[in-house]
Design a protein around this motif. Structure first.
Motif, PDB file in Angstrom:
ATOM      1  N   VAL A 171      19.320 -57.857  41.832  1.00 57.17           N
ATOM      2  CA  VAL A 171      18.087 -57.866  42.620  1.00 57.17           C
ATOM      3  C   VAL A 171      18.386 -58.179  44.085  1.00 57.17           C
ATOM      4  O   VAL A 171      17.850 -57.537  45.000  1.00 57.17           O
ATOM      5  N   GLU A 172      19.252 -59.158  44.329  1.00 60.23           N
ATOM      6  CA  GLU A 172      19.588 -59.530  45.703  1.00 60.23           C
ATOM      7  C   GLU A 172      20.343 -58.422  46.415  1.00 60.23           C
ATOM      8  O   GLU A 172      20.357 -58.365  47.649  1.00 60.23           O
ATOM      9  N   ALA A 173      20.984 -57.529  45.639  1.00 55.24           N
ATOM     10  CA  ALA A 173      21.683 -56.393  46.235  1.00 55.24           C
ATOM     11  C   ALA A 173      20.722 -55.253  46.563  1.00 55.24           C
ATOM     12  O   ALA A 173      21.147 -54.188  47.024  1.00 55.24           O
ATOM     13  N   GLY A 174      19.432 -55.467  46.313  1.00 51.11           N
ATOM     14  CA  GLY A 174      18.434 -54.448  46.620  1.00 51.11           C
ATOM     15  C   GLY A 174      18.180 -53.470  45.497  1.00 51.11           C
ATOM     16  O   GLY A 174      17.517 -52.446  45.697  1.00 51.11           O
ATOM     17  N   LEU A 175      18.672 -53.773  44.303  1.00 49.03           N
ATOM     18  CA  LEU A 175      18.497 -52.894  43.150  1.00 49.03           C
ATOM     19  C   LEU A 175      17.328 -53.370  42.297  1.00 49.03           C
ATOM     20  O   LEU A 175      16.932 -54.539  42.361  1.00 49.03           O
ATOM     21  N   PRO A 176      16.754 -52.493  41.475  1.00 51.23           N
ATOM     22  CA  PRO A 176      15.658 -52.924  40.608  1.00 51.23           C
ATOM     23  C   PRO A 176      16.133 -53.965  39.598  1.00 51.23           C
ATOM     24  O   PRO A 176      17.313 -53.998  39.223  1.00 51.23           O
ATOM     25  N   CYS A 177      15.210 -54.811  39.155  1.00 49.74           N
ATOM     26  CA  CYS A 177      15.548 -55.785  38.113  1.00 49.74           C
ATOM     27  C   CYS A 177      15.655 -55.047  36.785  1.00 49.74           C
ATOM     28  O   CYS A 177      14.734 -54.338  36.387  1.00 49.74           O
ATOM     29  N   PRO A 178      16.766 -55.189  36.076  1.00 53.00           N
ATOM     30  CA  PRO A 178      16.922 -54.464  34.806  1.00 53.00           C
ATOM     31  C   PRO A 178      16.162 -55.134  33.675  1.00 53.00           C
ATOM     32  O   PRO A 178      15.782 -56.299  33.758  1.00 53.00           O
ATOM     33  N   GLU A 179      15.933 -54.379  32.606  1.00 52.63           N
ATOM     34  CA  GLU A 179      15.423 -54.959  31.368  1.00 52.63           C
ATOM     35  C   GLU A 179      16.590 -55.656  30.669  1.00 52.63           C
ATOM     36  O   GLU A 179      17.742 -55.259  30.806  1.00 52.63           O
ATOM     37  N   LEU A 180      16.273 -56.679  29.890  1.00 50.69           N
ATOM     38  CA  LEU A 180      17.330 -57.466  29.242  1.00 50.69           C
ATOM     39  C   LEU A 180      17.335 -57.273  27.735  1.00 50.69           C
ATOM     40  O   LEU A 180      16.282 -57.076  27.120  1.00 50.69           O
ATOM     41  N   GLN A 181      18.527 -57.351  27.155  1.00 52.11           N
ATOM     42  CA  GLN A 181      18.731 -57.347  25.710  1.00 52.11           C
ATOM     43  C   GLN A 181      18.006 -56.187  25.038  1.00 52.11           C
ATOM     44  O   GLN A 181      17.178 -56.355  24.140  1.00 52.11           O
ATOM     45  N   VAL A 182      18.347 -54.993  25.468  1.00 49.44           N
ATOM     46  CA  VAL A 182      17.750 -53.777  24.916  1.00 49.44           C
ATOM     47  C   VAL A 182      18.660 -53.216  23.822  1.00 49.44           C
ATOM     48  O   VAL A 182      19.872 -53.113  24.009  1.00 49.44           O
ATOM     49  N   GLU A 183      18.071 -52.877  22.685  1.00 47.60           N
ATOM     50  CA  GLU A 183      18.831 -52.261  21.600  1.00 47.60           C
ATOM     51  C   GLU A 183      18.835 -50.741  21.777  1.00 47.60           C
ATOM     52  O   GLU A 183      17.812 -50.132  22.087  1.00 47.60           O
ATOM     53  N   VAL A 184      20.003 -50.136  21.541  1.00 46.22           N
ATOM     54  CA  VAL A 184      20.144 -48.684  21.609  1.00 46.22           C
ATOM     55  C   VAL A 184      20.349 -48.160  20.190  1.00 46.22           C
ATOM     56  O   VAL A 184      21.222 -48.648  19.464  1.00 46.22           O
ATOM     57  N   HIS A 185      19.544 -47.189  19.813  1.00 47.57           N
ATOM     58  CA  HIS A 185      19.642 -46.565  18.490  1.00 47.57           C
ATOM     59  C   HIS A 185      19.935 -45.081  18.655  1.00 47.57           C
ATOM     60  O   HIS A 185      19.284 -44.392  19.447  1.00 47.57           O
ATOM     61  N   GLY A 186      20.931 -44.599  17.933  1.00 44.53           N
ATOM     62  CA  GLY A 186      21.289 -43.190  17.942  1.00 44.53           C
ATOM     63  C   GLY A 186      20.754 -42.481  16.711  1.00 44.53           C
ATOM     64  O   GLY A 186      19.976 -43.053  15.932  1.00 44.53           O
ATOM     65  N   PRO A 187      21.172 -41.243  16.483  1.00 48.27           N
ATOM     66  CA  PRO A 187      20.707 -40.481  15.317  1.00 48.27           C
ATOM     67  C   PRO A 187      21.004 -41.172  13.981  1.00 48.27           C
ATOM     68  O   PRO A 187      20.264 -41.009  13.012  1.00 48.27           O
ATOM     69  N   GLN A 188      22.078 -41.954  13.919  1.00 47.97           N
ATOM     70  CA  GLN A 188      22.470 -42.629  12.688  1.00 47.97           C
ATOM     71  C   GLN A 188      21.968 -44.072  12.624  1.00 47.97           C
ATOM     72  O   GLN A 188      22.314 -44.809  11.705  1.00 47.97           O
TER      73      GLN A 188
END
Length: 339
Positions: A214-231
């Motif tokens: 954020v201090e670098a001027g970037l958007p605040c990311p979402e935290l602890q996101v799970e990624v699910h694929g086809p399997q």
């Protein structure tokens, strides 16, 4: 040592006073003899500890500070409560690296400073008080607010994140503690830290890394996101940029040099590599940030490195979906979102 004195001192990590020793039968010359021989150690005027109890406390910096806290409390009239950094140590909060060893206390009726301690004058309602080893101490939420009024915002957010993540405090209780401190010096800093705090951060590096982005001027990311694929489930990532499909992982050296669960460092490294390979196979770009990458002197490089990826949103049909974790106290525990 006399059994009655041992029993009296035991709940206080072995700390006792000269007055208590006299009460169980020690003469002044016997007390001087114990001190002269080194069997008893002097902590403060009229406050002592057996040598082997002190040696035990010296092994743990937190325990050693607690011994100093008890010695100060026994030397003062009843009333002050452990607070600020001393209470933070009691509650095992995450402290900045440059915190000094002074015993910090708060009292409703007095301000004073002595050798190795500071008493701050401030109100102490019942909801802000607790106990440790029979002595008063400010509650975790009040402690976080008191510390945040004195620390830098980043250090305060790190401590609040860890306390929220570990369940030591909840968001409503912390908010109430901030509101009770309205008009106190530094409460604006505490309020800003509270606004930035997020209990989904699972390590100080994750907290510092989020703030660095954020201090670098970037958007605040979402935290602890799970990624699910086809399997099915693939991985849970530390931080996530949805539009760009970029995962950010905050990597501390300890994860590889001293892994948990008895695993070998090589095994941990191999699993991390395979995990990242599976994410990349789904078209997800992964950025790994270490402690040195999130320091103030690296803000420019951080902005360029991550900003370049965020400037290129993922194209085509996504072969994954994400499940967003919501911080306890802000909504449901998890919300699934297809992408």
């Amino acid at each position: 040592m006399h059994p009655d004195l041992t029993a009296l001192a035991a709940p206080r990590l072995g700390v006792f006073t000269a007055r208590e020793a006299v009460r169980v039968g020690y003469r002044p010359d016997e007390i001087r003899s114990e001190l002269g021989s080194g069997r008893w150690r002097w902590l403060r005027r009229g406050v002592y500890l057996r040598a082997h109890d002190l040696a035990h406390a010296e092994v743990d910096a937190r325990l050693r500070h607690l011994v100093d806290c008890i010695a100060v409390l026994l030397s003062l009239a009843p009333g002050p409560a452990l607070s600020h950094t001393s209470a933070a140590r009691v509650h095992r909060l995450v402290l900045p690296g440059d915190v000094d060893g002074a015993v910090r206390l708060t009292d409703a009726v007095q301000w004073r400073r002595g050798r190795g301690y500071v008493v701050t004058r401030a109100s102490l309602p019942d909801g802000d008080r607790g106990q440790v080893l029979g002595f008063p101490v400010t509650a975790p939420a009040r402690t976080l607010v008191d510390c945040a009024r004195e620390w830098g915002v980043v250090d305060a957010v790190v401590a609040m994140d860890a306390a929220l993540c570990g369940g030591l405090v909840d968001r409503e209780g912390l908010r109430a503690a901030v509101l009770r401190a309205t008009h106190w010096i530094g409460v604006g800093d505490a309020a800003r830290a509270f606004g930035l705090a997020d209990g989904r951060a699972e390590s100080p590096l994750e907290s510092r890394g989020r703030l660095a982005l954020v201090e670098a001027g970037l958007p605040c990311p979402e935290l602890q996101v799970e990624v699910h694929g086809p399997q099915g489930f693939v991985a849970r990532v530390d931080a996530w940029y949805e539009e760009a499909g970029v995962a950010v992982e905050f990597d501390g050296r300890v994860k590889y040099l001293d892994p948990v669960d008895g695993r070998e460092p090589g095994e941990v490294l191999w699993r991390e590599k395979r995990r990242e390979d599976r994410l990349r196979e789904l078209g997800i770009r992964v950025v790994r940030l270490a402690q040195e990458d999130v320091t103030p002197r690296r803000r420019r490089q951080l902005a360029v490195r991550v900003g370049a990826l965020l400037a290129e949103p993922t194209a085509g049909v996504r072969r994954f979906r994400v499940v967003r974790t919501v911080e306890p106290g802000r909504g449901d525990s998890a919300v699934a979102t297809s992408s």
